[in-house]
Design a protein around this motif. Structure first.
Motif, PDB file in Angstrom:
ATOM      1  N   TYR A 275     -79.439  20.442  46.680  1.00 32.04           N
ATOM      2  CA  TYR A 275     -79.793  18.824  47.110  1.00 32.04           C
ATOM      3  C   TYR A 275     -79.886  19.045  48.554  1.00 32.04           C
ATOM      4  CZ  TYR A 275     -79.062  17.184  42.454  1.00 32.04           C
ATOM      5  OH  TYR A 275     -78.915  16.985  41.040  1.00 32.04           O
ATOM      6  N   ARG A 276     -78.747  19.336  49.291  1.00 29.86           N
ATOM      7  CA  ARG A 276     -78.511  19.382  50.477  1.00 29.86           C
ATOM      8  C   ARG A 276     -79.763  20.150  51.328  1.00 29.86           C
ATOM      9  NH1 ARG A 276     -73.600  21.695  53.744  1.00 29.86           N
ATOM     10  NH2 ARG A 276     -74.573  23.862  53.244  1.00 29.86           N
ATOM     11  N   GLU A 277     -80.081  21.323  50.740  1.00 27.74           N
ATOM     12  CA  GLU A 277     -81.132  22.487  51.316  1.00 27.74           C
ATOM     13  C   GLU A 277     -82.398  21.544  51.173  1.00 27.74           C
ATOM     14  OE1 GLU A 277     -77.222  24.307  50.900  1.00 27.74           O
ATOM     15  OE2 GLU A 277     -78.432  23.183  49.494  1.00 27.74           O
ATOM     16  N   ARG A 280     -83.051  18.783  53.776  1.00 31.49           N
ATOM     17  CA  ARG A 280     -83.455  19.503  55.052  1.00 31.49           C
ATOM     18  C   ARG A 280     -84.581  20.122  55.336  1.00 31.49           C
ATOM     19  NH1 ARG A 280     -77.330  21.820  56.670  1.00 31.49           N
ATOM     20  NH2 ARG A 280     -76.266  19.997  56.585  1.00 31.49           N
TER      21      ARG A 280
END
Length: 322
Positions: A275-277, A280
């Motif tokens: 999710y974070r990647e 970003r």
């Protein structure tokens, strides 16, 4: 970007184990014909590529999962769906997966992106294709995503988009997950298949490999500690997982890329959901579905194509659209 997933599972497939068996063991895909090409690799080995071509100007390179090959139903289904949409297809058999042992003591692993580079260079040399797409499943999905992230802005301009399914973005987490008790039947099957591969290798390289005490191997980490890591230049399994996982490379992907993982996938740990990647990187779209199992996504087929195949075709036709 993180987007909602449109996949809706039939009620009977809300059990991920039933779903996986139906998708990967019971499905039959007809209508695909291959022409095999043996591609020599720079290190003196070979890759067997199965082409299904109708003279289109674009081609999709499809990479299978752990102990898979070009005749798995999920590969055949994707080839057929893409051809109907105007794509030629190149199904890659990773080293040792084409029905014949490869020449070297080593074989394939989750981070061996140099072989994908060899395939793409070959396609460029053919001078027949204006564009190339990459499609990867499971281990093959990890390879595709890692490759794209490694190359970043230096990626060949012919590669214009990618789609991946059921990707163990964090190999260490996935190795722990598949070794949990509820997955013991799958693990046993993988270890049996891998043993057959090691036995074939041991006959060719008795000074490098043997299966003495193989019964003591209980997990994928055990296997990777004994075979994968030393054969491919890693210190141990954890070093292999850290260096071969695609997750650290996702933020550098620079072409439209779709990653679809099911939340009920028995083989994926929470750390495999990037999710974070995705948040970003505007080039990376992550879709997660409540159901879908591992390389499943079975629904009522349209012209024989499952939801995953229809979704891949739609994305590759217009990768700038969600």
């Amino acid at each position: 970007m993180v987007l909602p997933c449109s996949y809706q599972s039939l009620r009977i497939f809300r059990n991920p184990h039933v779903h996986m068996v139906v998708a990967n063991q019971l499905r039959y895909v007809s209508g695909v014909r291959y022409r095999r090409t043996r591609l020599e690799t720079p290190d003196g080995d070979f890759l067997d590529l199965d082409f299904s071509c109708q003279g289109f100007r674009r081609i999709a390179v499809i990479v299978h999962g752990l102990e898979g090959h070009s005749h798995r139903p999920y590969v055949l289904g994707m080839v057929r769906a893409l051809q109907r949409a105007g794509w030629d297809a190149c199904a890659v058999n990773l080293r040792g997966c084409s029905g014949e042992p490869n020449r070297k003591p080593w074989f394939y692993h989750s981070g061996m992106t140099e072989d994908l580079e060899t395939v793409l260079r070959h396609l460029v040399r053919l001078s027949r294709y204006e564009s190339v797409a990459l499609v990867g499943f499971s281990l093959g999905g990890n390879l595709v995503l890692k490759y794209l992230g490694e190359r970043g802005l230096d990626l060949s301009p012919c590669v214009q988009a990618a789609v991946t399914f059921a990707v163990p973005c964090d190999l260490a987490g996935a190795a722990r997950k598949i070794s949990e008790p509820q997955n013991r039947l799958y693990l046993k099957r993988f270890l049996k298949m891998l043993r057959q591969k090691i036995e074939a290798k041991a006959r060719l390289f008795p000074d490098r490999l043997n299966t003495d005490g193989y019964e003591a191997i209980r997990t994928l980490e055990d296997f990777d500690n004994r075979y994968t890591a030393p054969l491919h230049g890693f210190q141990d399994a954890q070093d292999y997982y850290a260096r071969a996982s695609c997750k650290p490379f996702l933020e550098r992907i620079a072409v439209p890329t779709l990653l679809i993982n099911a939340l009920d996938d028995p083989f994926l740990s929470p750390s495999c959901f990037a999710y974070r990647e995705a948040l970003r990187n505007p080039h990376l779209i992550l879709e997660t579905s409540d159901h879908g199992s591992h390389v499943g996504f079975v629904d009522v087929p349209h012209r024989g194509a499952l939801w995953s195949e229809r979704r891949a075709v739609a994305f590759l036709q217009d990768p700038l659209m969600p």
